[in-house]
Scaffold this motif. Structure first.
Motif, PDB file in Angstrom:
ATOM      1  N   SER A  12      13.201  -0.062   8.033  1.00 17.35           N
ATOM      2  CA  SER A  12      12.458  -1.282   7.674  1.00 17.35           C
ATOM      3  C   SER A  12      11.153  -1.371   8.472  1.00 17.35           C
ATOM      4  CB  SER A  12      13.316  -2.537   7.874  1.00 17.35           C
ATOM      5  OG  SER A  12      13.550  -2.783   9.243  1.00 17.35           O
ATOM      6  N   VAL A  13      11.152  -0.883   9.716  1.00 14.34           N
ATOM      7  CA  VAL A  13       9.918  -0.870  10.513  1.00 14.34           C
ATOM      8  C   VAL A  13       8.918   0.116   9.896  1.00 14.34           C
ATOM      9  CG1 VAL A  13       8.901  -0.389  12.788  1.00 14.34           C
ATOM     10  CG2 VAL A  13      11.102  -1.574  12.631  1.00 14.34           C
ATOM     11  N   GLU A  14       9.411   1.269   9.459  1.00 18.94           N
ATOM     12  CA  GLU A  14       8.540   2.239   8.776  1.00 18.94           C
ATOM     13  C   GLU A  14       7.880   1.593   7.558  1.00 18.94           C
ATOM     14  OE1 GLU A  14      10.799   5.740   7.829  1.00 18.94           O
ATOM     15  OE2 GLU A  14      11.165   6.205   9.937  1.00 18.94           O
ATOM     16  N   LYS A  15       8.688   0.870   6.779  1.00 17.46           N
ATOM     17  CA  LYS A  15       8.172   0.219   5.569  1.00 17.46           C
ATOM     18  C   LYS A  15       7.087  -0.804   5.931  1.00 17.46           C
ATOM     19  CE  LYS A  15       9.962  -1.778   1.259  1.00 17.46           C
ATOM     20  NZ  LYS A  15       9.186  -3.001   1.070  1.00 17.46           N
ATOM     21  N   LYS A  16       7.313  -1.574   6.986  1.00 18.51           N
ATOM     22  CA  LYS A  16       6.330  -2.568   7.418  1.00 18.51           C
ATOM     23  C   LYS A  16       5.019  -1.898   7.842  1.00 18.51           C
ATOM     24  CE  LYS A  16       9.396  -6.323   8.876  1.00 18.51           C
ATOM     25  NZ  LYS A  16       8.731  -7.401   8.140  1.00 18.51           N
ATOM     26  N   ILE A  17       5.134  -0.790   8.559  1.00 20.75           N
ATOM     27  CA  ILE A  17       3.941  -0.073   9.022  1.00 20.75           C
ATOM     28  C   ILE A  17       3.180   0.518   7.835  1.00 20.75           C
ATOM     29  CG2 ILE A  17       3.160   1.981  10.288  1.00 20.75           C
ATOM     30  CD1 ILE A  17       5.419   1.345  12.342  1.00 20.75           C
ATOM     31  N   ILE A  18       3.903   1.140   6.907  1.00 22.48           N
ATOM     32  CA  ILE A  18       3.276   1.750   5.725  1.00 22.48           C
ATOM     33  C   ILE A  18       2.540   0.700   4.890  1.00 22.48           C
ATOM     34  CG2 ILE A  18       3.771   2.856   3.491  1.00 22.48           C
ATOM     35  CD1 ILE A  18       6.107   4.340   5.018  1.00 22.48           C
ATOM     36  N   GLU A  19       3.158  -0.474   4.750  1.00 16.50           N
ATOM     37  CA  GLU A  19       2.594  -1.532   3.901  1.00 16.50           C
ATOM     38  C   GLU A  19       1.596  -2.431   4.635  1.00 16.50           C
ATOM     39  OE1 GLU A  19       6.024  -3.536   2.337  1.00 16.50           O
ATOM     40  OE2 GLU A  19       6.474  -1.883   0.937  1.00 16.50           O
ATOM     41  N   SER A  20       1.473  -2.277   5.937  1.00 14.43           N
ATOM     42  CA  SER A  20       0.613  -3.141   6.735  1.00 14.43           C
ATOM     43  C   SER A  20      -0.867  -2.981   6.378  1.00 14.43           C
ATOM     44  CB  SER A  20       0.809  -2.821   8.220  1.00 14.43           C
ATOM     45  OG  SER A  20      -0.274  -3.279   8.979  1.00 14.43           O
ATOM     46  N   LYS A  21      -1.527  -4.091   6.096  1.00 20.40           N
ATOM     47  CA  LYS A  21      -2.968  -4.074   5.819  1.00 20.40           C
ATOM     48  C   LYS A  21      -3.726  -3.596   7.047  1.00 20.40           C
ATOM     49  CE  LYS A  21      -2.822  -7.869   2.506  1.00 20.40           C
ATOM     50  NZ  LYS A  21      -3.160  -9.286   2.270  1.00 20.40           N
ATOM     51  N   TYR A  22      -3.219  -3.938   8.215  1.00 18.04           N
ATOM     52  CA  TYR A  22      -3.887  -3.546   9.456  1.00 18.04           C
ATOM     53  C   TYR A  22      -3.953  -2.026   9.586  1.00 18.04           C
ATOM     54  CZ  TYR A  22      -4.530  -2.270  14.285  1.00 18.04           C
ATOM     55  OH  TYR A  22      -4.981  -1.655  15.418  1.00 18.04           O
ATOM     56  N   PHE A  23      -2.817  -1.359   9.466  1.00 17.71           N
ATOM     57  CA  PHE A  23      -2.811   0.092   9.651  1.00 17.71           C
ATOM     58  C   PHE A  23      -3.559   0.806   8.518  1.00 17.71           C
ATOM     59  CE2 PHE A  23       0.915  -0.897  12.404  1.00 17.71           C
ATOM     60  CZ  PHE A  23       0.382  -0.404  13.586  1.00 17.71           C
ATOM     61  N   LYS A  24      -3.472   0.254   7.305  1.00 20.15           N
ATOM     62  CA  LYS A  24      -4.236   0.840   6.194  1.00 20.15           C
ATOM     63  C   LYS A  24      -5.734   0.741   6.482  1.00 20.15           C
ATOM     64  CE  LYS A  24      -0.979   0.160   2.402  1.00 20.15           C
ATOM     65  NZ  LYS A  24      -0.600  -0.684   1.271  1.00 20.15           N
ATOM     66  N   ALA A  25      -6.172  -0.429   6.934  1.00 20.82           N
ATOM     67  CA  ALA A  25      -7.599  -0.629   7.238  1.00 20.82           C
ATOM     68  C   ALA A  25      -8.038   0.296   8.366  1.00 20.82           C
ATOM     69  CB  ALA A  25      -7.848  -2.088   7.621  1.00 20.82           C
ATOM     70  N   PHE A  26      -7.193   0.440   9.363  1.00 17.37           N
ATOM     71  CA  PHE A  26      -7.544   1.280  10.501  1.00 17.37           C
ATOM     72  C   PHE A  26      -7.693   2.735  10.083  1.00 17.37           C
ATOM     73  CE2 PHE A  26      -7.660   0.018  14.973  1.00 17.37           C
ATOM     74  CZ  PHE A  26      -8.144   1.201  15.512  1.00 17.37           C
ATOM     75  N   LEU A  27      -6.732   3.232   9.330  1.00 17.22           N
ATOM     76  CA  LEU A  27      -6.761   4.637   8.931  1.00 17.22           C
ATOM     77  C   LEU A  27      -7.840   4.916   7.890  1.00 17.22           C
ATOM     78  CD1 LEU A  27      -2.929   5.357   8.880  1.00 17.22           C
ATOM     79  CD2 LEU A  27      -4.567   6.030  10.632  1.00 17.22           C
ATOM     80  N   ASP A  28      -8.222   3.894   7.117  1.00 16.76           N
ATOM     81  CA  ASP A  28      -9.275   4.059   6.115  1.00 16.76           C
ATOM     82  C   ASP A  28     -10.663   3.735   6.666  1.00 16.76           C
ATOM     83  OD1 ASP A  28      -7.395   4.787   4.261  1.00 16.76           O
ATOM     84  OD2 ASP A  28      -7.232   2.799   3.365  1.00 16.76           O
ATOM     85  N   GLU A  29     -10.724   3.438   7.971  1.00 11.70           N
ATOM     86  CA  GLU A  29     -11.984   3.106   8.641  1.00 11.70           C
ATOM     87  C   GLU A  29     -12.665   1.879   8.032  1.00 11.70           C
ATOM     88  OE1 GLU A  29     -14.369   6.664   8.860  1.00 11.70           O
ATOM     89  OE2 GLU A  29     -13.097   7.501  10.418  1.00 11.70           O
ATOM     90  N   GLU A  30     -11.864   0.914   7.609  1.00 10.88           N
ATOM     91  CA  GLU A  30     -12.403  -0.350   7.094  1.00 10.88           C
ATOM     92  C   GLU A  30     -11.959  -1.455   8.048  1.00 10.88           C
ATOM     93  OE1 GLU A  30     -10.927  -0.609   3.128  1.00 10.88           O
ATOM     94  OE2 GLU A  30     -12.063   1.132   2.454  1.00 10.88           O
ATOM     95  N   ARG A  31     -12.553  -1.450   9.236  1.00  9.73           N
ATOM     96  CA  ARG A  31     -12.015  -2.257  10.331  1.00  9.73           C
ATOM     97  C   ARG A  31     -12.659  -3.623  10.498  1.00  9.73           C
ATOM     98  NH1 ARG A  31     -12.708   2.987  12.973  1.00  9.73           N
ATOM     99  NH2 ARG A  31     -10.857   4.156  12.394  1.00  9.73           N
ATOM    100  N   SER A  32     -13.621  -3.971   9.674  1.00 10.41           N
ATOM    101  CA  SER A  32     -14.341  -5.238   9.877  1.00 10.41           C
ATOM    102  C   SER A  32     -13.397  -6.436   9.834  1.00 10.41           C
ATOM    103  CB  SER A  32     -15.447  -5.409   8.839  1.00 10.41           C
ATOM    104  OG  SER A  32     -14.906  -5.342   7.533  1.00 10.41           O
ATOM    105  N   SER A  33     -12.347  -6.351   9.027  1.00 10.46           N
ATOM    106  CA  SER A  33     -11.419  -7.484   8.885  1.00 10.46           C
ATOM    107  C   SER A  33     -10.438  -7.591  10.043  1.00 10.46           C
ATOM    108  CB  SER A  33     -10.636  -7.352   7.579  1.00 10.46           C
ATOM    109  OG  SER A  33      -9.860  -6.165   7.604  1.00 10.46           O
ATOM    110  N   ILE A  34     -10.373  -6.572  10.894  1.00 13.40           N
ATOM    111  CA  ILE A  34      -9.365  -6.585  11.962  1.00 13.40           C
ATOM    112  C   ILE A  34      -9.967  -6.550  13.366  1.00 13.40           C
ATOM    113  CG2 ILE A  34      -7.555  -5.522  10.551  1.00 13.40           C
ATOM    114  CD1 ILE A  34      -8.293  -2.844  11.796  1.00 13.40           C
ATOM    115  N   LEU A  35     -11.291  -6.411  13.441  1.00 19.01           N
ATOM    116  CA  LEU A  35     -11.937  -6.240  14.743  1.00 19.01           C
ATOM    117  C   LEU A  35     -11.646  -7.372  15.714  1.00 19.01           C
ATOM    118  CD1 LEU A  35     -15.454  -4.770  13.903  1.00 19.01           C
ATOM    119  CD2 LEU A  35     -13.640  -3.685  15.230  1.00 19.01           C
ATOM    120  N   TYR A  36     -11.584  -8.612  15.213  1.00 18.17           N
ATOM    121  CA  TYR A  36     -11.467  -9.758  16.107  1.00 18.17           C
ATOM    122  C   TYR A  36     -10.051 -10.317  16.189  1.00 18.17           C
ATOM    123  CZ  TYR A  36     -16.444  -9.228  15.589  1.00 18.17           C
ATOM    124  OH  TYR A  36     -17.711  -8.691  15.552  1.00 18.17           O
ATOM    125  N   LYS A  37      -9.086  -9.572  15.672  1.00 17.97           N
ATOM    126  CA  LYS A  37      -7.695 -10.016  15.749  1.00 17.97           C
ATOM    127  C   LYS A  37      -7.040  -9.457  17.008  1.00 17.97           C
ATOM    128  CE  LYS A  37      -6.890 -10.782  10.867  1.00 17.97           C
ATOM    129  NZ  LYS A  37      -6.035 -10.543   9.720  1.00 17.97           N
TER     130      LYS A  37
END
Length: 200
Positions: free
Chosen positions: A31-56
């Motif tokens: 279930s933790v794997e599923k949460k990580i895979i589906e996480s918008k945060y990790f997707k944004a980080f790996l896709d280099e689209e970090r503007s939405s997560i920089l200040y979190k």
């Protein structure tokens, strides 16, 4: 991907926190794997689209990943094997540019925890070598094996020939040349994304 020291450090801190919370609150590793895979945060980080997560903050991100846990109950918890696991995954992701789903097919979180005893005093390059050795087996082959699906069953479920699946499993055929409909069916039967399937 994870390009500079700040990115890498932040990524490891958040991943370590997410793994620690899962461990502490007794979530299954699947279930933790599923949460990580589906996480918008990790997707944004790996896709280099970090503007939405920089200040979190790390805790804000963890709360988004674990909405079922009350915010006041989420506290940083340190476990050596989990910190090591987060750093190992970070190293593999940084070097291979694969996504979490693909990496988890070869080294699940449970497997990573078990590796700690043997690998924690070695350099992360040895963990990477171990992963790359596992990668000699295709995604399709490994995932089918994990799900206990035979080549014949996979072929029948996807409406393709056994020889097509065999060629894909052994990488004698390029998955990117398979028609989109068949690729989509295979990804659905194996319950993985098309992106992961194409990393075969």
């Amino acid at each position: 991907m994870i390009n500079d020291y700040f990115d890498y450090s932040k990524f490891i801190d958040v991943l370590s926190l997410v793994l620690s919370i899962g461990y502490h609150f007794k979530f299954s590793t699947k279930s933790v794997e599923k949460k990580i895979i589906e996480s918008k945060y990790f997707k944004a980080f790996l896709d280099e689209e970090r503007s939405s997560i920089l200040y979190k903050t790390d805790l804000e991100i963890a709360k988004e990943i674990y909405p079922e846990i009350n915010e006041e109950n989420i506290q940083p918890i340190s476990y050596k094997e989990i910190e090591w696991t987060a750093m190992m995954y970070g190293h593999i992701l940084k070097e291979t540019k694969l996504n979490f789903e693909t990496v988890f097919i070869y080294i699940s979180i449970q497997k990573a925890y078990e590796m700690f005893t043997i690998y924690h005093e070695m350099s992360f390059s040895q963990s990477l070598d171990y992963f790359l050795n596992l990668r000699k087996e295709s995604v399709i082959s490994r995932r089918a094996k994990n799900l206990k699906i035979t080549t014949k069953e996979l072929a029948e479920s996807c409406g393709v020939s056994v020889s097509t699946i065999n060629f894909l499993r052994t990488r004698k055929s390029d998955i990117s040349k398979l028609n989109v409909g068949s690729a989509y069916k295979i990804s659905k039967v194996l319950n993985i994304s098309l992106e992961t399937l194409l990393s075969n």
